[in-house]
Design a protein around this motif. Structure first.
Motif, PDB file in Angstrom:
ATOM      1  N   ARG A   1      45.434 -16.165 -19.489  1.00 59.79           N
ATOM      2  CA  ARG A   1      45.802 -15.116 -18.569  1.00 59.79           C
ATOM      3  C   ARG A   1      46.074 -13.962 -19.243  1.00 59.79           C
ATOM      4  O   ARG A   1      46.644 -13.856 -20.569  1.00 59.79           O
ATOM      5  N   PRO A   2      45.167 -12.889 -19.231  1.00 52.89           N
ATOM      6  CA  PRO A   2      45.201 -11.672 -20.162  1.00 52.89           C
ATOM      7  C   PRO A   2      46.467 -10.958 -20.125  1.00 52.89           C
ATOM      8  O   PRO A   2      47.158 -10.760 -19.038  1.00 52.89           O
ATOM      9  N   LYS A   3      46.975 -10.502 -21.434  1.00 53.90           N
ATOM     10  CA  LYS A   3      48.242  -9.825 -21.711  1.00 53.90           C
ATOM     11  C   LYS A   3      48.182  -8.669 -20.592  1.00 53.90           C
ATOM     12  O   LYS A   3      49.557  -8.344 -20.219  1.00 53.90           O
ATOM     13  N   CYS A   4      47.118  -7.861 -20.551  1.00 53.60           N
ATOM     14  CA  CYS A   4      46.857  -6.828 -19.942  1.00 53.60           C
ATOM     15  C   CYS A   4      47.317  -6.765 -18.318  1.00 53.60           C
ATOM     16  O   CYS A   4      47.414  -5.712 -17.809  1.00 53.60           O
ATOM     17  N   ASP A   5      47.138  -7.937 -17.798  1.00 52.49           N
ATOM     18  CA  ASP A   5      46.900  -8.376 -16.532  1.00 52.49           C
ATOM     19  C   ASP A   5      48.091  -9.333 -16.120  1.00 52.49           C
ATOM     20  O   ASP A   5      47.747  -9.995 -15.284  1.00 52.49           O
ATOM     21  N   SER A   6      49.120  -9.558 -16.820  1.00 49.54           N
ATOM     22  CA  SER A   6      50.048 -10.700 -16.892  1.00 49.54           C
ATOM     23  C   SER A   6      50.659 -10.674 -15.576  1.00 49.54           C
ATOM     24  O   SER A   6      51.383 -11.799 -15.149  1.00 49.54           O
ATOM     25  N   THR A   7      50.767  -9.716 -14.663  1.00 48.00           N
ATOM     26  CA  THR A   7      51.796  -9.885 -13.721  1.00 48.00           C
ATOM     27  C   THR A   7      50.807 -10.348 -12.391  1.00 48.00           C
ATOM     28  O   THR A   7      51.175 -10.717 -11.332  1.00 48.00           O
ATOM     29  N   LYS A   8      49.317 -10.391 -12.566  1.00 53.46           N
ATOM     30  CA  LYS A   8      48.379 -11.081 -11.613  1.00 53.46           C
ATOM     31  C   LYS A   8      48.099 -12.399 -11.797  1.00 53.46           C
ATOM     32  O   LYS A   8      47.992 -13.128 -12.869  1.00 53.46           O
ATOM     33  N   GLU A   9      48.077 -13.177 -10.763  1.00 57.39           N
ATOM     34  CA  GLU A   9      48.070 -14.644 -10.955  1.00 57.39           C
ATOM     35  C   GLU A   9      46.157 -14.837 -10.832  1.00 57.39           C
ATOM     36  O   GLU A   9      45.875 -15.667 -10.293  1.00 57.39           O
ATOM     37  N   VAL A  10      45.612 -14.469 -11.954  1.00 53.36           N
ATOM     38  CA  VAL A  10      44.436 -14.461 -12.131  1.00 53.36           C
ATOM     39  C   VAL A  10      44.111 -15.080 -13.758  1.00 53.36           C
ATOM     40  O   VAL A  10      44.950 -14.882 -14.191  1.00 53.36           O
ATOM     41  N   LEU A  11      43.131 -15.837 -13.825  1.00 50.05           N
ATOM     42  CA  LEU A  11      42.769 -16.385 -15.080  1.00 50.05           C
ATOM     43  C   LEU A  11      41.418 -15.726 -15.583  1.00 50.05           C
ATOM     44  O   LEU A  11      40.597 -15.223 -14.799  1.00 50.05           O
ATOM     45  N   HIS A  12      41.291 -15.456 -16.881  1.00 49.70           N
ATOM     46  CA  HIS A  12      40.129 -15.332 -17.422  1.00 49.70           C
ATOM     47  C   HIS A  12      39.363 -16.437 -18.420  1.00 49.70           C
ATOM     48  O   HIS A  12      40.312 -17.109 -18.865  1.00 49.70           O
ATOM     49  N   SER A  13      38.229 -16.700 -18.380  1.00 47.47           N
ATOM     50  CA  SER A  13      37.730 -17.674 -19.375  1.00 47.47           C
ATOM     51  C   SER A  13      36.423 -17.086 -19.946  1.00 47.47           C
ATOM     52  O   SER A  13      35.857 -16.232 -19.298  1.00 47.47           O
ATOM     53  N   ILE A  14      36.255 -17.652 -21.146  1.00 44.65           N
ATOM     54  CA  ILE A  14      35.060 -17.353 -21.770  1.00 44.65           C
ATOM     55  C   ILE A  14      34.453 -18.421 -22.431  1.00 44.65           C
ATOM     56  O   ILE A  14      35.162 -19.675 -22.614  1.00 44.65           O
ATOM     57  N   ALA A  15      33.068 -18.590 -22.839  1.00 44.95           N
ATOM     58  CA  ALA A  15      32.298 -19.836 -23.161  1.00 44.95           C
ATOM     59  C   ALA A  15      31.108 -19.339 -23.608  1.00 44.95           C
ATOM     60  O   ALA A  15      30.628 -18.222 -23.638  1.00 44.95           O
ATOM     61  N   THR A  16      30.711 -20.443 -24.755  1.00 45.81           N
ATOM     62  CA  THR A  16      29.425 -19.807 -25.278  1.00 45.81           C
ATOM     63  C   THR A  16      28.176 -20.875 -24.677  1.00 45.81           C
ATOM     64  O   THR A  16      28.456 -22.171 -24.409  1.00 45.81           O
TER      65      THR A  16
ATOM     66  N   ALA B   1      39.704 -16.069 -11.691  1.00 43.22           N
ATOM     67  CA  ALA B   1      39.805 -17.491 -10.928  1.00 43.22           C
ATOM     68  C   ALA B   1      41.250 -17.524 -10.697  1.00 43.22           C
ATOM     69  O   ALA B   1      42.017 -17.120 -11.493  1.00 43.22           O
ATOM     70  N   GLY B   2      41.589 -18.251  -9.680  1.00 43.46           N
ATOM     71  CA  GLY B   2      43.018 -18.495  -9.348  1.00 43.46           C
ATOM     72  C   GLY B   2      43.831 -19.438 -10.173  1.00 43.46           C
ATOM     73  O   GLY B   2      45.010 -19.452 -10.400  1.00 43.46           O
ATOM     74  N   ASP B   3      43.097 -20.330 -10.729  1.00 40.97           N
ATOM     75  CA  ASP B   3      43.597 -21.558 -11.568  1.00 40.97           C
ATOM     76  C   ASP B   3      42.520 -22.193 -12.400  1.00 40.97           C
ATOM     77  O   ASP B   3      41.409 -21.982 -12.371  1.00 40.97           O
ATOM     78  N   MET B   4      43.033 -23.100 -13.230  1.00 43.04           N
ATOM     79  CA  MET B   4      42.103 -23.739 -14.311  1.00 43.04           C
ATOM     80  C   MET B   4      40.952 -24.277 -13.713  1.00 43.04           C
ATOM     81  O   MET B   4      39.963 -24.414 -13.914  1.00 43.04           O
ATOM     82  N   GLU B   5      41.236 -25.203 -12.356  1.00 42.38           N
ATOM     83  CA  GLU B   5      40.327 -25.897 -11.820  1.00 42.38           C
ATOM     84  C   GLU B   5      39.103 -25.058 -11.189  1.00 42.38           C
ATOM     85  O   GLU B   5      38.103 -25.258 -11.250  1.00 42.38           O
ATOM     86  N   GLU B   6      39.545 -23.881 -10.542  1.00 39.60           N
ATOM     87  CA  GLU B   6      38.805 -22.876 -10.213  1.00 39.60           C
ATOM     88  C   GLU B   6      37.723 -22.680 -11.255  1.00 39.60           C
ATOM     89  O   GLU B   6      36.699 -22.391 -10.902  1.00 39.60           O
ATOM     90  N   SER B   7      38.609 -22.170 -12.404  1.00 41.58           N
ATOM     91  CA  SER B   7      37.798 -21.581 -13.673  1.00 41.58           C
ATOM     92  C   SER B   7      36.587 -22.490 -13.981  1.00 41.58           C
ATOM     93  O   SER B   7      35.402 -22.281 -14.123  1.00 41.58           O
ATOM     94  N   ARG B   8      37.153 -23.779 -14.190  1.00 45.21           N
ATOM     95  CA  ARG B   8      36.019 -24.802 -14.530  1.00 45.21           C
ATOM     96  C   ARG B   8      35.046 -25.182 -13.529  1.00 45.21           C
ATOM     97  O   ARG B   8      33.630 -25.112 -13.806  1.00 45.21           O
ATOM     98  N   ALA B   9      35.116 -25.014 -12.333  1.00 46.18           N
ATOM     99  CA  ALA B   9      34.462 -25.122 -11.202  1.00 46.18           C
ATOM    100  C   ALA B   9      33.323 -23.974 -11.036  1.00 46.18           C
ATOM    101  O   ALA B   9      31.950 -24.138 -10.811  1.00 46.18           O
ATOM    102  N   LEU B  10      33.754 -22.783 -11.519  1.00 41.96           N
ATOM    103  CA  LEU B  10      32.868 -21.605 -11.649  1.00 41.96           C
ATOM    104  C   LEU B  10      31.904 -22.065 -12.553  1.00 41.96           C
ATOM    105  O   LEU B  10      30.804 -21.507 -12.664  1.00 41.96           O
ATOM    106  N   LEU B  11      32.444 -22.387 -13.803  1.00 38.69           N
ATOM    107  CA  LEU B  11      31.699 -22.448 -14.816  1.00 38.69           C
ATOM    108  C   LEU B  11      30.561 -23.279 -14.609  1.00 38.69           C
ATOM    109  O   LEU B  11      29.462 -23.406 -15.063  1.00 38.69           O
ATOM    110  N   GLU B  12      30.877 -24.550 -13.971  1.00 42.68           N
ATOM    111  CA  GLU B  12      29.797 -25.711 -13.992  1.00 42.68           C
ATOM    112  C   GLU B  12      28.985 -24.945 -12.796  1.00 42.68           C
ATOM    113  O   GLU B  12      27.685 -25.376 -12.789  1.00 42.68           O
ATOM    114  N   TRP B  13      29.160 -24.211 -11.878  1.00 45.78           N
ATOM    115  CA  TRP B  13      28.629 -23.504 -10.850  1.00 45.78           C
ATOM    116  C   TRP B  13      27.260 -22.594 -11.517  1.00 45.78           C
ATOM    117  O   TRP B  13      26.211 -22.908 -10.977  1.00 45.78           O
ATOM    118  N   ILE B  14      27.966 -22.060 -12.333  1.00 51.43           N
ATOM    119  CA  ILE B  14      27.118 -20.891 -12.948  1.00 51.43           C
ATOM    120  C   ILE B  14      26.029 -21.510 -13.868  1.00 51.43           C
ATOM    121  O   ILE B  14      24.742 -21.360 -13.903  1.00 51.43           O
TER     122      ILE B  14
END
Ligand code: SF4
Length: 184
Positions: A13-28, A78-91
């Motif tokens: 959860r980005p510190k600069c955006d901590s008030t919002k219920e969104v997640l950031h994720s990165i991968a290689t 992404a709204g939660d970890m599950e959605e974040s992982r699903a987006l990663l698999e989708w892409i």
């Protein structure tokens, strides 16, 4: 298959955006996906594509963005970890599937960000009738550029007298790979 493994997956959860219920994720990635990017841009209606630096920005839906680089992906919104992982698999699936079909896809080297609000505005009825729910045709044009609404949201545009404008607007939007989020 172009891409087999996704590594170094991090979600936060980005510190600069901590008030919002969104997640950031990165991968290689274990592979260089640059050869797939212009085809992904064409198939997924990329928001911006920097061919020189091989960066593709995708707007998936309101507030959800994916940035693809040669060996890296960043997902925002992404709204939660599950959605974040699903987006990663989708892409990952999209990268492989689109790359396999590249022989029948026309690559695209421009993104929707190249669309100009004034050029869209000129192709609306310009009556400011408010039937679309926006106060002006300019506001509608801006929302259309962002991919948040569709041509169907402007009822007058479907009247016979605006047919030429509608067809020109559709062609203009398509030339930039435009996709409305609510389009069929
Ligand atoms: S419905 Fe169409 S003509 Fe009316 S304000 Fe919206 S964009 Fe303009």
């Amino acid at each position: 298959m172009l891409l087999e493994k996704i590594n170094n997956y991090e979600i936060f959860r980005p510190k600069c955006d901590s008030t919002k219920e969104v997640l950031h994720s990165i991968a290689t990635f274990d592979a260089d996906i640059a050869p797939a990017l212009p085809y992904l841009n064409a198939e997924l209606g990329g928001w911006d594509y920097d061919q020189q630096n091989q960066v593709l920005l995708l707007k998936l839906s309101a507030g959800k963005w994916v940035t693809l680089q040669r060996h890296e992906i960043a997902i925002r919104g992404a709204g939660d970890m599950e959605e974040s992982r699903a987006l990663l698999e989708w892409i990952k699936g999209q990268i492989n599937e689109v790359y396999e079909r590249r022989d029948i896809i026309t690559p695209r080297y421009t993104g929707q960000a190249g669309l100009k609000v004034m050029d869209i505005l000129k192709l609306t009825p310009m009556t400011n009738c408010k039937a679309c729910g926006y106060a002006t045709c300019m506001a509608y044009a801006a929302a259309l550029r962002e991919g948040e609404i569709s041509l169907n949201d402007c009822p007058p545009l479907w009247e016979e007298k605006y047919r030429e404008k509608r067809e020109k607007l559709h062609a203009y939007l398509e030339s930039f790979g435009w996709r409305a989020l609510d389009a069929e």
